[in-house]
Each structure stands twice: as C-alpha cells, then as structure tokens.
Design a protein around this motif. Structure first.
Motif, PDB file in Angstrom:
ATOM      1  N   ARG A 184      -3.635   0.010   9.659  1.00  0.00           N
ATOM      2  CA  ARG A 184      -4.579  -1.081   9.900  1.00  0.00           C
ATOM      3  C   ARG A 184      -6.031  -0.626   9.732  1.00  0.00           C
ATOM      4  NH1 ARG A 184      -1.374  -1.857  14.574  1.00  0.00           N
ATOM      5  NH2 ARG A 184      -3.142  -1.117  15.844  1.00  0.00           N
ATOM      6  N   LEU A 185      -6.311   0.647  10.014  1.00  0.00           N
ATOM      7  CA  LEU A 185      -7.686   1.120  10.005  1.00  0.00           C
ATOM      8  C   LEU A 185      -8.193   1.533   8.632  1.00  0.00           C
ATOM      9  CD1 LEU A 185      -7.735   3.329  13.236  1.00  0.00           C
ATOM     10  CD2 LEU A 185      -8.869   1.123  12.908  1.00  0.00           C
ATOM     11  N   ILE A 186      -7.298   1.883   7.721  1.00  0.00           N
ATOM     12  CA  ILE A 186      -7.727   2.410   6.414  1.00  0.00           C
ATOM     13  C   ILE A 186      -8.699   1.463   5.694  1.00  0.00           C
ATOM     14  CG2 ILE A 186      -6.906   2.921   4.072  1.00  0.00           C
ATOM     15  CD1 ILE A 186      -4.552   4.364   5.319  1.00  0.00           C
ATOM     16  N   PRO A 187      -8.422   0.144   5.624  1.00  0.00           N
ATOM     17  CA  PRO A 187      -9.381  -0.721   4.895  1.00  0.00           C
ATOM     18  C   PRO A 187     -10.712  -0.888   5.616  1.00  0.00           C
ATOM     19  CG  PRO A 187      -7.199  -1.739   5.083  1.00  0.00           C
ATOM     20  CD  PRO A 187      -7.226  -0.597   6.034  1.00  0.00           C
ATOM     21  N   SER A 188     -10.711  -0.959   6.918  1.00  0.00           N
ATOM     22  CA  SER A 188     -11.923  -1.311   7.660  1.00  0.00           C
ATOM     23  C   SER A 188     -12.653  -0.115   8.250  1.00  0.00           C
ATOM     24  CB  SER A 188     -11.578  -2.287   8.790  1.00  0.00           C
ATOM     25  OG  SER A 188     -10.626  -1.688   9.678  1.00  0.00           O
ATOM     26  N   ASN A 189     -11.925   0.932   8.630  1.00  0.00           N
ATOM     27  CA  ASN A 189     -12.558   2.055   9.319  1.00  0.00           C
ATOM     28  C   ASN A 189     -11.908   3.364   8.877  1.00  0.00           C
ATOM     29  OD1 ASN A 189     -13.870   3.788  11.066  1.00  0.00           O
ATOM     30  ND2 ASN A 189     -13.584   2.495  12.873  1.00  0.00           N
ATOM     31  N   PRO A 190     -12.197   3.836   7.677  1.00  0.00           N
ATOM     32  CA  PRO A 190     -11.543   5.054   7.164  1.00  0.00           C
ATOM     33  C   PRO A 190     -11.813   6.281   8.026  1.00  0.00           C
ATOM     34  CG  PRO A 190     -12.698   3.877   5.415  1.00  0.00           C
ATOM     35  CD  PRO A 190     -13.111   3.237   6.693  1.00  0.00           C
ATOM     36  N   ARG A 191     -13.009   6.376   8.595  1.00  0.00           N
ATOM     37  CA  ARG A 191     -13.319   7.547   9.418  1.00  0.00           C
ATOM     38  C   ARG A 191     -12.413   7.592  10.652  1.00  0.00           C
ATOM     39  NH1 ARG A 191     -19.466   8.733  10.784  1.00  0.00           N
ATOM     40  NH2 ARG A 191     -19.387   8.952   8.513  1.00  0.00           N
ATOM     41  N   ARG A 192     -12.254   6.464  11.307  1.00  0.00           N
ATOM     42  CA  ARG A 192     -11.354   6.422  12.474  1.00  0.00           C
ATOM     43  C   ARG A 192      -9.909   6.704  12.051  1.00  0.00           C
ATOM     44  NH1 ARG A 192     -10.257   3.154  17.065  1.00  0.00           N
ATOM     45  NH2 ARG A 192      -8.444   4.152  18.051  1.00  0.00           N
TER      46      ARG A 192
END
Length: 328
Positions: free
Chosen positions: A146-154
C-alpha cells in the motif's frame, strides 16, 4: 506360562507332579531331588494364595521317602530342606529373567515416549514461532504494497523491518531445533505492541511483573505469541489490550480485542492447533487458559499460572528431557 489357559497350566503341573512322585515308588528317596523343580513350578504358575502353601506341602512331603528308607533324621531334614531351596532357586532365576525382560521393554517404551515428546515440542514451538513471524511478515508485506505508490521512503523502512523479522525467525528456528529456546513475556509484549501499531491497531499495554521463573515466562510469552498471531490472521481489530500482572505467587496475562468475526472459519487444510498447544503448555505449569467471546465481536484470552512452577513441572525444553532424548 502365567498367561497360558488354566487347563494348559493344570495339565502341565499335573504331568510334572506325576513324574515327581510316581518314580519315588521305585527309586525311593534317591528321586526326591526332583521335587524341588515341582516346588519352583508351583510358585511360578499358581496364584500366590495357593502357590506358597503348595510349595510348603511339597517340601514336607519329602520327609516321607527318607523315613520309609529308615534314613537318619539329618538326611531326612536335608532332603526336605534341599527341595525347598531348589524351588526358591528355580523361582528366583525365572522371575529375574522375567523382570529383566520387563525392564528392557519398559526402557524401550520410555525411549519411544521421549522421542514422541520431543517431536511434539518441536512442532509446538515451530508453530508458535513461525505462525507469529509469518503473520507479521504478511502484515508488513501488505503494508509495503500500500505504501509503495504514496510513500516509498516509509515502504523502504518497512522492508528493513521485514528483513529483521525474517532473520530473527531463522535464528529462532535454529534455537528451537537445539531445544534451548527461552522467551520473555515483557519483551514479547513490547514487540507485539510495535507490530500491532504498525498495522494501525490502537494498543493498550499494562505490565506489572516481578521476577518470573524462566519456564513460566516462556509459557506466557508463547500464549501472547499465539494470541497476536490469531489477531493478525483472523480479525480486523481496531483496539487491542494487553495486561500482565503478578499478584503474590500468581501471574495473570490477559489479551483482548474488538475485531473478531464470529462467522470466520479457517478453510485451510492445516489451520493449526494453537489454542490446544497453549492449554497443554499451561497445564504442564499448573496454569489455566480461559477464552471469552463477548458481544460485538469482542474476544478475551486470560492465562494464569504460578510465578514459580511446582516441582512436578516438566517442560520438554529442559536439559534433563534433552538428555533423555539424546539417550533415546
């Protein structure tokens, strides 16, 4: 012969009695030495309440042939005494052989039980460890997705956590295989809090513990492991509460959440036996496991155990058990 039918034993003893006493008519006291073997057979084949009186009668009967042969009192007593002594020797040697065989069979059975218990220990610990770790990795994987598109650093940070969990799982499996695994309830509560918060679950933690026996500490930590694993696999909880408190010589661990789906059924062919394993663990430590399902999908699991295990507490991870398994 003790397990032979009554008729067979009766015929055997009857034939031996005839072969003991009938030749006395021809050979007199010179045949008396054979009576000792009959006395031993009576002790071996008859029930105790009949065997010893019959044994004594055989010894007394050997007073008659020397008397009829006009032998001295010394020779008469000697024949009766040697008959009784021979009977005891026959009985003792036969019983010794039977007891040695029984001891050998018992040791073989104990060795088999030790191997079976070690297999159960390994399966139980592997279930507890991998169930928790794989559920955590799955949860982290979904979060990363879920985080890869919106928050790659997280997402990258979460990947690091997955690597840490996987490495720890590998180390735990190696420890389980060596039989030296131990766990800390307080550490597991902190670890579970971090994992659940990463899954957006609101967590309340209350820890009031003193010094616990290592084995009890490991048992309660395993209970927490299984509870968290079930939460990650079977529910969508929004809040989760964990409390561990020591009151005198008793320790109480309670975990609860509000996201149980009462209609849920694990359809996998190997859905696990985690709660059954936990009950066995707690029973071995004189503990009790209580499960309560409340309204609105709430679920509470309570485990209680003594802070110091009784002497009869025997955990399969102990060195003594390991030594038994090594001998087996």
């Amino acid at each position: 012969m003790r397990r032979a039918p009554v008729l067979q034993r009766s015929l055997t003893l009857g034939a031996q009695t005839l072969l003991t006493y009938l030749p006395i008519a021809a050979f007199h006291s010179q045949w008396g030495a054979m009576a000792g073997f009959l006395a031993g057979s009576l002790l071996l084949l008859l029930p105790s309440r009949w065997a010893w009186p019959a044994y004594g009668l055989v010894g007394l009967s050997m007073l008659i042939p020397p008397t009829l042969d006009n032998l001295s009192v010394q020779e008469t007593v000697y024949l009766a005494q040697s008959t009784l002594l021979t009977g005891l020797v026959v009985y003792g040697l036969s019983r010794m052989a039977a007891l040695i065989q029984a001891l050998h069979d018992t040791r073989s059975q104990l060795a088999g039980l030790a191997v079976a218990k070690e297999r159960l220990r390994f399966a139980r610990d592997l279930h507890d460890l991998l169930g928790y770790s794989l559920s955590a990795i799955t949860l982290k994987g979904e979060l990363i997705h879920r985080l890869i598109p919106s928050n790659p650093r997280r997402a990258l940070e979460e990947v690091s956590d997955v690597l840490i969990i996987s490495r720890q799982s590998l180390a735990d499996v190696r420890v389980v295989s060596s039989g030296l695994r131990s766990m800390s309830l307080e550490q597991e509560m902190r670890s579970a809090q971090s994992l659940l918060e990463a899954a957006d679950v609101k967590v309340r933690v209350d820890i009031r513990l003193g010094t616990l026996d290592q084995r009890v500490d490991s048992v309660l930590a395993a209970v927490l492991h299984e509870a968290v694993t079930n939460l990650l696999r079977h529910s969508r909880a929004g809040t989760y509460a964990m409390a561990a408190a020591q009151d005198g010589d008793r320790v109480r661990l309670s975990v609860s959440n509000d996201g149980v789906d009462p209609s849920y059924r694990d359809v996998s062919p190997h859905s696990g036996s985690g709660l059954g394993n936990l009950r066995e663990r707690l029973q071995s430590a004189s503990g009790v496991l209580t499960i309560t399902r409340g309204p609105g999908g709430t679920f509470e699991l309570v485990a209680e155990a003594p802070a110091r295990p009784p002497r009869r507490f025997a955990d399969p991870d102990d060195a003594e058990f390991g030594a038994q398994d090594h001998a087996a």
